[in-house]
Design a protein around this motif. Structure first.
Motif, PDB file in Angstrom:
ATOM      1  N   VAL A   1       1.241  -1.443   5.085  1.00 18.14           N
ATOM      2  CA  VAL A   1       1.549  -2.284   4.730  1.00 18.14           C
ATOM      3  C   VAL A   1       0.807  -3.593   5.764  1.00 18.14           C
ATOM      4  O   VAL A   1       0.787  -4.899   4.938  1.00 18.14           O
ATOM      5  N   TRP A   2       1.054  -3.143   6.825  1.00 15.41           N
ATOM      6  CA  TRP A   2       0.950  -4.111   8.153  1.00 15.41           C
ATOM      7  C   TRP A   2      -0.650  -4.658   8.312  1.00 15.41           C
ATOM      8  O   TRP A   2      -0.973  -5.420   7.973  1.00 15.41           O
ATOM      9  N   PHE A   3      -1.409  -3.554   7.817  1.00 14.54           N
ATOM     10  CA  PHE A   3      -2.614  -3.830   7.856  1.00 14.54           C
ATOM     11  C   PHE A   3      -3.009  -4.962   6.870  1.00 14.54           C
ATOM     12  O   PHE A   3      -4.057  -5.556   6.914  1.00 14.54           O
ATOM     13  N   VAL A   4      -2.348  -4.309   5.492  1.00 10.46           N
ATOM     14  CA  VAL A   4      -2.605  -5.315   4.079  1.00 10.46           C
ATOM     15  C   VAL A   4      -1.965  -6.495   4.677  1.00 10.46           C
ATOM     16  O   VAL A   4      -3.329  -7.312   4.293  1.00 10.46           O
TER      17      VAL A   4
ATOM     18  N   MET B   1      -0.765   9.931  -1.587  1.00  8.44           N
ATOM     19  CA  MET B   1      -2.151   9.278  -0.888  1.00  8.44           C
ATOM     20  C   MET B   1      -2.727   8.322  -1.316  1.00  8.44           C
ATOM     21  O   MET B   1      -1.822   7.082  -1.380  1.00  8.44           O
ATOM     22  N   ALA B   2      -3.281   7.558  -2.748  1.00  6.76           N
ATOM     23  CA  ALA B   2      -3.330   6.961  -3.319  1.00  6.76           C
ATOM     24  C   ALA B   2      -3.013   5.788  -3.616  1.00  6.76           C
ATOM     25  O   ALA B   2      -2.964   5.211  -3.771  1.00  6.76           O
ATOM     26  N   HIS B   3      -1.240   6.659  -4.365  1.00  5.50           N
ATOM     27  CA  HIS B   3      -0.517   6.186  -5.119  1.00  5.50           C
ATOM     28  C   HIS B   3       0.355   5.367  -3.704  1.00  5.50           C
ATOM     29  O   HIS B   3       0.269   3.206  -4.091  1.00  5.50           O
ATOM     30  N   LEU B   4       0.172   5.582  -2.506  1.00  7.18           N
ATOM     31  CA  LEU B   4       0.748   5.344  -1.468  1.00  7.18           C
ATOM     32  C   LEU B   4       0.275   4.069  -1.108  1.00  7.18           C
ATOM     33  O   LEU B   4       0.641   2.985  -0.606  1.00  7.18           O
ATOM     34  N   SER B   5      -1.362   4.092  -1.224  1.00  6.14           N
ATOM     35  CA  SER B   5      -1.896   3.022  -0.517  1.00  6.14           C
ATOM     36  C   SER B   5      -2.222   1.701  -1.719  1.00  6.14           C
ATOM     37  O   SER B   5      -1.878   1.284  -1.294  1.00  6.14           O
ATOM     38  N   MET B   6      -2.364   2.236  -3.174  1.00  6.40           N
ATOM     39  CA  MET B   6      -1.300   0.888  -3.896  1.00  6.40           C
ATOM     40  C   MET B   6      -0.223   0.008  -3.829  1.00  6.40           C
ATOM     41  O   MET B   6      -0.295  -1.047  -4.153  1.00  6.40           O
ATOM     42  N   GLN B   7       0.989   1.124  -3.714  1.00  5.81           N
ATOM     43  CA  GLN B   7       2.519   0.531  -3.358  1.00  5.81           C
ATOM     44  C   GLN B   7       1.545  -0.495  -2.029  1.00  5.81           C
ATOM     45  O   GLN B   7       2.281  -1.081  -1.824  1.00  5.81           O
ATOM     46  N   ALA B   8       1.197   0.297  -0.830  1.00  6.82           N
ATOM     47  CA  ALA B   8       1.394  -0.525   0.090  1.00  6.82           C
ATOM     48  C   ALA B   8       0.115  -1.868   0.225  1.00  6.82           C
ATOM     49  O   ALA B   8       0.885  -2.917   0.081  1.00  6.82           O
ATOM     50  N   LEU B   9      -1.122  -1.757  -0.688  1.00 11.80           N
ATOM     51  CA  LEU B   9      -1.327  -2.666  -1.015  1.00 11.80           C
ATOM     52  C   LEU B   9      -0.534  -4.385  -1.611  1.00 11.80           C
ATOM     53  O   LEU B   9      -0.811  -5.260  -1.342  1.00 11.80           O
TER      54      LEU B   9
END
Length: 633
Positions: free
Chosen positions: A118-121, A419-427
């Motif tokens: 989240v911070w990186f996005v 991980m794919a879902h977590l990454s979309m939430q973070a995006l």
């Protein structure tokens, strides 16, 4: 303050590929959406967690060295990160109540990884926007939806590891997960369709059409519900926008939708099985509480309702600290509910409640639940502020649709484990924070993050990478043990036992551990004392396992300790009342302690017509019971 949205779409100043945040995110999304391994019990989790961690580690090292990271500059963004950090701290504290701390540690590190992303996005959003990343995600949506279509019609990709229930699962190993992931991608795809050049508009339109077809073919209801609610909540506002191009886009969408519906009707009508399954699933949504029905799709709804009841009771029993992060699946078997038929047979173990809210509440108690809900509520508040701002109204609606999709999906599925879902939430979370910062502060160049803080993140990611490696190795061993056990090669299990007990990863994806397989192997090779020692180690890892207590029972039978055998097998049957192997074993134990009527009643619960040994025990028990009754007259 008035600013143009052009920063989200314009080409940025030329930089080397590795100097752009979106480049690293493209690599990350590509890796965790397609990688898998056939060498582990779970083909996705460990390898994707390792890949995602390694990529984020390299990216943070690079940008930390360049001194590029900025602190959040708006108060809501600071609140969000503070709440999220508090949530991680509370997760860590909840491990004091955990049965299995290593399981909770993995869940804690996975949540930490998501917050770092989240911070990186956020860093990307305040500098670059969605332009290149959006296009990459359009292509990702195309690939995932095509994989579902190809699998459904048997044109290929059937060898990908995943569910064996006959439904297509793409690169996500499960139809629910591929359906929700496709839906998670659509807000970005829709944004590209609205704002990009004609060529990319056409590609995005194709991606949306194929996604809709894929959602129908994967036959998962939670994405359907999430899509309907998101469209009803957000789409009507798009048609009210006064920009001519956007109104033209929406007009084309309204024209295209009837044509797409005709296409879907044609696909469904020519496939009788698909038509039957869709009717069953749609009808189950109209009467979700119906228990006695011929509809096969009703079973999964009843399964969810039972698991939600389990989670609610667990939450009530542990209201403050919960049962510990990552420990829901270890504790759930102790909350047996009458009629929970899949678990009753001992062959199915609930691995998650199919509701992230209840899982968070059961694992971390009221404080963890309130922190979790508060973080999402803060994102919704910022989205509504973006919607209300003329400069960011369109983007605010798109991000709000994304939030609605994710919030609804989390109520019926388990995206927090992938991980794919977590990454979309973070995006989407990072995009909301970054966009809100751009429109609510003149000074986006807030204080830079010190190198020391970045090193702390690097150390956490380095440990996460180590844990991913340990999990990969553990699941590889577990897969071998399963194969040897199924083939009756118990000596190979014993020879392959590691010299030390697993420390960082101890429990497999489906009710198994190395000590449990060791115990069963020792018991099968008539080494009861070693089997008992291994079973005690397995009990420390997962004490509410029906398989474990059945193994205890068989060991005690071999040791001629029939009273202890009865006690252990009764514990197994308290967890899984119709566990046939345990029923046979306890019938034998009852016979040996002289409780012939209990032996008879137990055997009558199972089908032993083709089991000569159990039929012999049944007849002998009746003979002895009659002799006992005769002697008492």
């Amino acid at each position: 303050m008035r600013r143009s949205l052009s920063f989200l779409c314009m080409r940025q100043i030329q930089k080397s590929w590795y100097e752009r945040y979106d480049t690293w995110l493209i690599i990350l999304f590509g890796s965790i959406s397609f990688l898998f391994s056939r060498q582990t019990v779970d083909p996705l989790t460990s390898v994707r967690f390792g890949a995602g961690t390694a990529i984020l580690l390299l990216a943070i090292l690079l940008f930390a060295w360049r001194g590029s990271f900025l602190w959040p500059v708006t108060r809501p963004a600071k609140w969000f990160f503070a709440l999220s950090l508090l949530g991680l701290i509370w997760k860590a504290l909840s491990l004091t109540q955990a049965i299995n701390v290593p399981e909770g540690l993995f869940a804690l590190l996975r949540a930490s990884w998501q917050l770092m992303l989240v911070w990186f996005v956020f860093q990307m959003m305040i500098r670059e926007g969605w332009h290149r990343l959006g296009r990459a995600l359009v292509l990702l949506s195309l690939c995932q939806s095509l994989a579902v279509i190809v699998q459904y019609y048997g044109w290929g990709l059937s060898q990908l590891p995943g569910s064996t229930d006959g439904f297509p699962f793409g690169f996500m190993a499960h139809r629910n997960l591929v359906g929700s992931f496709l839906l998670y991608l659509q807000p970005v795809v829709f944004w590209v369709w609205l704002t990009d050049q004609k060529r990319w508009k056409a590609i995005a339109a194709l991606a949306m059409i194929l996604t809709i077809i894929g959602l129908v073919l994967c036959q998962s209801r939670s994405p359907w519900l999430a899509a309907i609610i998101a469209v009803v909540a957000v789409f009507p506002g798009l048609s009210l926008l006064k920009k001519g191009k956007l109104r033209t886009n929406v007009r084309w969408l309204l024209i295209t939708m009837p044509l797409l519906c005709l296409l879907l009707v044609g696909i469904v009508r020519q496939d009788t099985e698909l038509s039957h399954n869709l009717k069953a699933r749609v009808s189950s949504l109209w009467s979700p509480l119906a228990e006695h029905t011929d509809n096969p799709a009703q079973g999964s709804i009843q399964l969810r309702l039972h698991m939600w009841q389990q989670s609610w009771k667990m939450w009530q029993d542990h209201p403050l600290m919960g049962v510990g992060a990552g420990n829901w699946r270890l504790v759930a078997p102790s909350y047996h509910l009458p009629g929970f038929s899949l678990n009753d047979f001992g062959q199915h173990v609930s691995m998650r409640p199919h509701n992230d809210y209840l899982q968070v509440a059961a694992e971390t108690g009221w404080p963890g639940f309130l922190i979790f809900v508060g973080s999402w509520g803060l994102l919704f508040w910022m989205c509504i502020q973006l919607w209300r701002s003329p400069q960011s109204s369109l983007m605010g609606r798109v991000l709000l649709a994304a939030l609605v999709v994710m919030v609804v999906d989390m109520a019926f599925s388990f995206p927090a484990e992938r991980m794919a879902h977590l990454s979309m939430q973070a995006l989407y979370a990072g995009s909301i924070l970054g966009l809100y910062g751009r429109y609510n502060r003149d000074d986006l160049q807030g204080g830079k993050v010190s190198f020391g803080w970045s090193i702390a993140l690097v150390l956490i990611l380095a440990f996460s990478l180590f844990l991913a490696r340990e999990k990969y190795r553990f699941e590889g061993q577990l897969l071998q043990y399963q194969a040897w056990h199924a083939a009756g090669q118990y000596d190979r299990v014993i020879r392959a036992l590691p010299p030390d007990d697993p420390r960082w990863v101890t429990y497999g994806p489906v009710d198994n551990s190395l000590p449990l397989y060791a115990s069963m192997a020792y018991q099968a090779t008539k080494q009861p004392q070693k089997a008992l020692a291994a079973a005690r180690l397995a009990e420390q890892i997962a004490p509410y396992s029906a398989r474990l207590w059945n193994t205890y029972g068989t060991i005690y039978v071999d040791l001629q300790q029939f009273d202890q055998a009865v006690e252990a097998l009764e514990r197994a049957l308290a967890i899984a009342p119709r566990y046939e192997v345990a029923l046979k074993n306890i019938a034998i134990a009852y016979f040996n302690v002289g409780n012939y009527m209990a032996c008879i009643r137990t055997i009558e619960k199972i089908d032993v017509a083709n089991d000569d040994f159990m039929m012999g025990v049944y007849e002998e028990a009746w003979r002895r019971q009659k002799a006992v009754e005769q002697s008492q007259k």
